[in-house]
Design a protein around this motif. Sequence first.
Motif, PDB file in Angstrom:
ATOM      1  N   TYR A  26       2.052  -7.296  -7.575  1.00 46.44           N
ATOM      2  CA  TYR A  26       2.144  -5.975  -8.252  1.00 46.44           C
ATOM      3  C   TYR A  26       0.984  -4.625  -8.110  1.00 46.44           C
ATOM      4  CZ  TYR A  26       7.237  -6.019  -8.116  1.00 46.44           C
ATOM      5  OH  TYR A  26       8.878  -6.244  -8.237  1.00 46.44           O
ATOM      6  N   ARG A  27       0.328  -5.272  -9.014  1.00 48.11           N
ATOM      7  CA  ARG A  27      -1.144  -4.091  -8.486  1.00 48.11           C
ATOM      8  C   ARG A  27      -1.705  -4.340  -7.725  1.00 48.11           C
ATOM      9  NH1 ARG A  27      -3.303  -2.644 -13.565  1.00 48.11           N
ATOM     10  NH2 ARG A  27      -2.541  -3.811 -15.012  1.00 48.11           N
ATOM     11  N   ILE A  28      -2.132  -5.264  -6.996  1.00 45.64           N
ATOM     12  CA  ILE A  28      -2.582  -5.398  -5.806  1.00 45.64           C
ATOM     13  C   ILE A  28      -1.885  -4.386  -4.292  1.00 45.64           C
ATOM     14  CG2 ILE A  28      -2.908  -6.426  -3.341  1.00 45.64           C
ATOM     15  CD1 ILE A  28      -3.902  -9.365  -5.568  1.00 45.64           C
ATOM     16  N   ASP A  29      -0.872  -4.774  -4.356  1.00 41.01           N
ATOM     17  CA  ASP A  29       0.001  -3.689  -3.814  1.00 41.01           C
ATOM     18  C   ASP A  29       0.233  -2.461  -4.454  1.00 41.01           C
ATOM     19  OD1 ASP A  29       0.524  -5.873  -2.753  1.00 41.01           O
ATOM     20  OD2 ASP A  29       2.381  -6.056  -3.978  1.00 41.01           O
ATOM     21  N   LEU A  30       0.563  -2.215  -5.307  1.00 43.19           N
ATOM     22  CA  LEU A  30       0.001  -0.057  -5.088  1.00 43.19           C
ATOM     23  C   LEU A  30      -1.089   0.311  -5.718  1.00 43.19           C
ATOM     24  CD1 LEU A  30       2.152  -0.604  -9.378  1.00 43.19           C
ATOM     25  CD2 LEU A  30       3.088   0.435  -7.007  1.00 43.19           C
ATOM     26  N   GLU A  31      -2.728  -0.488  -6.173  1.00 44.14           N
ATOM     27  CA  GLU A  31      -3.518   0.073  -5.429  1.00 44.14           C
ATOM     28  C   GLU A  31      -4.124  -0.198  -4.509  1.00 44.14           C
ATOM     29  OE1 GLU A  31      -6.024   0.738  -7.443  1.00 44.14           O
ATOM     30  OE2 GLU A  31      -6.017  -0.402  -9.308  1.00 44.14           O
ATOM     31  N   SER A  32      -2.975  -0.637  -3.212  1.00 45.76           N
ATOM     32  CA  SER A  32      -2.876  -0.616  -1.498  1.00 45.76           C
ATOM     33  C   SER A  32      -2.811   0.914  -1.641  1.00 45.76           C
ATOM     34  CB  SER A  32      -2.746  -1.863  -0.541  1.00 45.76           C
ATOM     35  OG  SER A  32      -2.566  -1.398  -0.050  1.00 45.76           O
ATOM     36  N   PHE A  33      -1.532   1.088  -1.980  1.00 42.67           N
ATOM     37  CA  PHE A  33      -0.593   2.436  -1.573  1.00 42.67           C
ATOM     38  C   PHE A  33      -1.768   3.808  -2.068  1.00 42.67           C
ATOM     39  CE2 PHE A  33       2.141   5.499  -2.818  1.00 42.67           C
ATOM     40  CZ  PHE A  33       2.905   6.108  -1.493  1.00 42.67           C
ATOM     41  N   ALA A  34      -2.472   3.597  -3.597  1.00 41.66           N
ATOM     42  CA  ALA A  34      -2.925   4.263  -4.363  1.00 41.66           C
ATOM     43  C   ALA A  34      -4.318   4.565  -2.776  1.00 41.66           C
ATOM     44  CB  ALA A  34      -3.286   3.847  -4.974  1.00 41.66           C
ATOM     45  N   ASP A  35      -5.040   3.625  -2.490  1.00 48.65           N
ATOM     46  CA  ASP A  35      -5.902   3.327  -1.626  1.00 48.65           C
ATOM     47  C   ASP A  35      -5.672   4.259  -0.379  1.00 48.65           C
ATOM     48  OD1 ASP A  35      -8.188   2.501  -3.475  1.00 48.65           O
ATOM     49  OD2 ASP A  35      -7.480   0.483  -2.716  1.00 48.65           O
ATOM     50  N   TYR A  36      -4.118   4.297   0.083  1.00 49.52           N
ATOM     51  CA  TYR A  36      -4.168   4.945   1.437  1.00 49.52           C
ATOM     52  C   TYR A  36      -4.546   6.261   0.734  1.00 49.52           C
ATOM     53  CZ  TYR A  36      -1.563   6.467   5.007  1.00 49.52           C
ATOM     54  OH  TYR A  36      -0.614   7.137   5.750  1.00 49.52           O
ATOM     55  N   LEU A  37      -3.647   6.879  -0.239  1.00 48.21           N
ATOM     56  CA  LEU A  37      -3.693   8.126  -0.486  1.00 48.21           C
ATOM     57  C   LEU A  37      -4.671   8.618  -1.002  1.00 48.21           C
ATOM     58  CD1 LEU A  37       0.015   7.924  -2.715  1.00 48.21           C
ATOM     59  CD2 LEU A  37      -0.441   8.627  -0.387  1.00 48.21           C
ATOM     60  N   ALA A  38      -5.197   7.903  -1.091  1.00 45.72           N
ATOM     61  CA  ALA A  38      -6.815   8.557  -2.216  1.00 45.72           C
ATOM     62  C   ALA A  38      -7.436   7.753  -2.445  1.00 45.72           C
ATOM     63  CB  ALA A  38      -7.272   9.831  -3.799  1.00 45.72           C
ATOM     64  N   PRO A  39      -8.343   7.293  -1.287  1.00 46.87           N
ATOM     65  CA  PRO A  39      -9.857   6.457  -1.525  1.00 46.87           C
ATOM     66  C   PRO A  39     -10.036   6.605  -2.304  1.00 46.87           C
ATOM     67  CG  PRO A  39      -9.266   7.036   0.827  1.00 46.87           C
ATOM     68  CD  PRO A  39      -8.220   7.912   0.317  1.00 46.87           C
ATOM     69  N   GLN A  40     -11.024   5.592  -2.591  1.00 48.57           N
ATOM     70  CA  GLN A  40     -11.971   5.972  -4.316  1.00 48.57           C
ATOM     71  C   GLN A  40     -13.300   6.114  -2.937  1.00 48.57           C
ATOM     72  OE1 GLN A  40     -12.210   2.087  -6.222  1.00 48.57           O
ATOM     73  NE2 GLN A  40     -10.355   1.845  -6.971  1.00 48.57           N
ATOM     74  N   LYS A  72       0.678  -9.165   8.144  1.00 44.75           N
ATOM     75  CA  LYS A  72       2.632 -10.014   8.802  1.00 44.75           C
ATOM     76  C   LYS A  72       3.589  -9.152   7.776  1.00 44.75           C
ATOM     77  CE  LYS A  72      -0.195 -14.092   7.941  1.00 44.75           C
ATOM     78  NZ  LYS A  72       0.053 -15.290   7.056  1.00 44.75           N
ATOM     79  N   LYS A  73       4.132  -8.669   8.505  1.00 43.95           N
ATOM     80  CA  LYS A  73       5.375  -8.851   7.794  1.00 43.95           C
ATOM     81  C   LYS A  73       6.192  -8.703   6.848  1.00 43.95           C
ATOM     82  CE  LYS A  73       8.279  -7.803  12.337  1.00 43.95           C
ATOM     83  NZ  LYS A  73       9.422  -8.989  13.677  1.00 43.95           N
ATOM     84  N   SER A  74       5.742  -9.970   6.301  1.00 42.57           N
ATOM     85  CA  SER A  74       5.453 -10.420   5.242  1.00 42.57           C
ATOM     86  C   SER A  74       5.234  -9.782   4.035  1.00 42.57           C
ATOM     87  CB  SER A  74       6.091 -12.626   4.851  1.00 42.57           C
ATOM     88  OG  SER A  74       4.592 -12.164   4.970  1.00 42.57           O
ATOM     89  N   SER A  75       4.050  -9.477   4.333  1.00 39.67           N
ATOM     90  CA  SER A  75       3.214  -8.450   3.630  1.00 39.67           C
ATOM     91  C   SER A  75       3.606  -7.342   3.075  1.00 39.67           C
ATOM     92  CB  SER A  75       1.472  -8.721   4.420  1.00 39.67           C
ATOM     93  OG  SER A  75       0.287  -8.052   2.971  1.00 39.67           O
ATOM     94  N   VAL A  76       3.729  -7.178   4.227  1.00 36.71           N
ATOM     95  CA  VAL A  76       4.412  -5.091   5.142  1.00 36.71           C
ATOM     96  C   VAL A  76       5.581  -5.282   3.599  1.00 36.71           C
ATOM     97  CG1 VAL A  76       5.803  -3.213   6.040  1.00 36.71           C
ATOM     98  CG2 VAL A  76       4.011  -4.425   6.897  1.00 36.71           C
ATOM     99  N   ALA A  77       6.780  -6.251   3.872  1.00 36.32           N
ATOM    100  CA  ALA A  77       7.967  -6.123   2.795  1.00 36.32           C
ATOM    101  C   ALA A  77       8.226  -5.891   1.588  1.00 36.32           C
ATOM    102  CB  ALA A  77       8.694  -7.567   4.007  1.00 36.32           C
ATOM    103  N   ARG A  78       6.755  -7.309   0.927  1.00 33.15           N
ATOM    104  CA  ARG A  78       6.618  -7.392  -0.048  1.00 33.15           C
ATOM    105  C   ARG A  78       5.649  -5.719  -0.944  1.00 33.15           C
ATOM    106  NH1 ARG A  78       1.179 -10.648  -1.729  1.00 33.15           N
ATOM    107  NH2 ARG A  78       0.362  -8.283  -1.976  1.00 33.15           N
ATOM    108  N   ARG A  79       4.596  -5.199  -0.157  1.00 33.73           N
ATOM    109  CA  ARG A  79       4.033  -4.005  -0.530  1.00 33.73           C
ATOM    110  C   ARG A  79       5.180  -2.718  -0.861  1.00 33.73           C
ATOM    111  NH1 ARG A  79      -1.958  -3.332   1.825  1.00 33.73           N
ATOM    112  NH2 ARG A  79      -2.183  -6.119   1.464  1.00 33.73           N
ATOM    113  N   LEU A  80       6.379  -3.427   0.295  1.00 33.21           N
ATOM    114  CA  LEU A  80       7.519  -1.688  -0.016  1.00 33.21           C
ATOM    115  C   LEU A  80       8.336  -2.034  -1.078  1.00 33.21           C
ATOM    116  CD1 LEU A  80       9.088   0.240   1.627  1.00 33.21           C
ATOM    117  CD2 LEU A  80       9.729  -0.695   2.972  1.00 33.21           C
ATOM    118  N   ALA A  81       8.444  -3.412  -0.971  1.00 27.28           N
ATOM    119  CA  ALA A  81       8.846  -3.890  -2.700  1.00 27.28           C
ATOM    120  C   ALA A  81       8.190  -2.964  -3.419  1.00 27.28           C
ATOM    121  CB  ALA A  81      10.104  -5.494  -2.783  1.00 27.28           C
ATOM    122  N   ALA A  82       7.449  -3.451  -3.685  1.00 24.83           N
ATOM    123  CA  ALA A  82       6.277  -3.003  -4.798  1.00 24.83           C
ATOM    124  C   ALA A  82       6.906  -1.692  -5.095  1.00 24.83           C
ATOM    125  CB  ALA A  82       5.399  -3.634  -4.873  1.00 24.83           C
TER     126      ALA A  82
END
Length: 298
Positions: A26-40, A72-82
Amino acid sequence: MQSYMDKFIDHLMYERNVSEHTLRNYRIDLESFADYLAPQDTMGNRAEIDVNKIDVITVRSYISSLYQAKKKKSSVARRLAALRSFFRYLCQEKVVQENPAKLVSSPKLEKKIPNVLTVEEVIKFLDVPERDSVLGKRDRAILELLYGSGLRVSELVNLNLNDLDFKNLALRIKIKGKKERIVPFSPHAKEAIETYLGVRGELLAEASEDVRESMALFLNYQGTRITTRSVGRMIDKYIEQCSDIHHISPQALRHSFATHLLSEGADLRSLQELLGHARLTTTQQYAQLVAKAGDQGK
């Protein structure tokens, strides 16, 4: 957004009691989204993100970026679920009014055929753990329950001593919503558990008083409750000792339990209750496997 992410992770940890592995994902997936919105920046700092300004278009753009990155589709699905879980939590906390990830479609994943062991393969695998060592006795009890009761690993590691009913050969499994289900276990599992309980105290003695979980059924070598990751590693270790059986996993033992029961004449509704499936359609996959095996045997 970072403070809300931290609160969400705490919510998962302390209120929903999810595993360390799930928390990390969960933390990795949410950090990925945050990095997309505002890169460090180079110092590891990130501009503040207003969660109320995140809408469906924002989430769809993020998902599109994952496809462009060849995820991968499975990775995309997991991040969307998060993201869905995160924003559902924010809705419950009245931080946002709507869940912007709810209307974003998940990628269609190919249905994987469950790995199923033959009865002979199961017997061989259950006989791998050492009979004389403390951990070997524990591992044998774990494997007997995973196969003999069709438990999920998450259910197994959460078992406590008072969940065992030796008189009726039954386990009390706690599920979401404070509900419970009763699952039978075999005489073989009973024997393995009793053997393990005879040496369990040696593991418990390894833990200091401040971390000791005296009610936990299965303990690790440090005397604390065993984790799902530890069970996975334990099974991987025994796989190496069964080089001719390549499709073993905790899930494979559960799948094998289900298909073997159906092959012996169990009905789908009873199996659904044993496995704890919310929908009968989930259980029906095993009937299809049994039917397919029967066709191949003709």
